[in-house]
Motif scaffolding. Sequence first.
Motif, short mmCIF file in Angstrom:
data_model
loop_
_atom_site.label_atom_id
_atom_site.label_comp_id
_atom_site.label_asym_id
_atom_site.label_seq_id
_atom_site.Cartn_x
_atom_site.Cartn_y
_atom_site.Cartn_z
N ARG A 34 0.78 -1.17 0.01
CA ARG A 34 -0.23 0.13 0.02
C ARG A 34 0.86 1.20 -0.07
O ARG A 34 0.59 2.32 -0.59
CB ARG A 34 -0.86 0.00 1.26
N ARG A 35 1.84 1.24 0.78
CA ARG A 35 2.85 2.45 1.09
C ARG A 35 3.44 2.81 -0.27
O ARG A 35 3.44 3.87 -0.88
CB ARG A 35 3.96 2.55 2.05
N ALA A 75 0.78 4.04 -2.92
CA ALA A 75 0.50 5.63 -2.40
C ALA A 75 1.50 6.50 -3.03
O ALA A 75 1.19 7.63 -3.46
CB ALA A 75 0.20 5.74 -0.95
N THR A 107 -4.85 7.78 -2.26
CA THR A 107 -5.10 8.26 -1.07
C THR A 107 -6.57 8.70 -1.00
O THR A 107 -7.17 8.81 0.25
CB THR A 107 -4.34 9.26 -0.31
N PRO A 165 -11.62 4.91 -0.63
CA PRO A 165 -11.90 4.06 0.74
C PRO A 165 -10.93 3.01 0.78
O PRO A 165 -10.54 2.40 -0.52
CB PRO A 165 -13.47 3.69 0.66
N GLU A 166 -10.85 2.19 2.07
CA GLU A 166 -9.83 1.23 2.02
C GLU A 166 -10.10 0.02 1.15
O GLU A 166 -9.17 -0.53 0.55
CB GLU A 166 -9.79 0.78 3.52
N PRO A 167 -11.69 -0.23 1.23
CA PRO A 167 -12.09 -1.58 0.42
C PRO A 167 -11.45 -1.16 -1.26
O PRO A 167 -11.31 -2.08 -1.73
CB PRO A 167 -13.35 -1.61 0.72
N ASP A 168 -11.63 0.04 -1.39
CA ASP A 168 -11.31 0.09 -2.92
C ASP A 168 -9.79 -0.15 -3.26
O ASP A 168 -9.57 -0.54 -4.24
CB ASP A 168 -11.86 1.36 -3.20
N VAL A 169 -9.04 0.26 -2.25
CA VAL A 169 -7.58 -0.09 -2.48
C VAL A 169 -7.32 -1.28 -2.55
O VAL A 169 -6.52 -1.81 -3.24
CB VAL A 169 -6.80 0.84 -1.31
N ASP A 170 -7.82 -2.26 -1.51
CA ASP A 170 -7.87 -3.50 -1.79
C ASP A 170 -8.21 -4.33 -2.99
O ASP A 170 -7.48 -4.95 -3.82
CB ASP A 170 -8.36 -4.44 -0.62
#
Length: 77
Positions: free
Chosen positions: A2-3, A6, A13, A16-21
């Motif tokens: 993730r880092r 980003a 950034t 939303p978190e679920p979308d990043v997954d």
Amino acid sequence: MRRVLAEALPWVTALPEPDVDQLLSELVTVTQGASSLDNLTPVAVLLIQWRHTAEVHSDPALLEILHREPEGDFGRV
């Protein structure tokens, strides 16, 4: 992961978190397929689509419009 994502794609950034997954999962799958075809265009298309999604999430007015229930009757199907 993730880092690094980003850092490479700062617009992540806004997601939303679920979308990043989901982005990470799709990125791995599409990259594997594109690599086997020696054609990275599908990866570019995927990133463009996700960037547009991040743009929507970063604009509260647009996000509200897209989440609003439609009004009225859309006619015959």
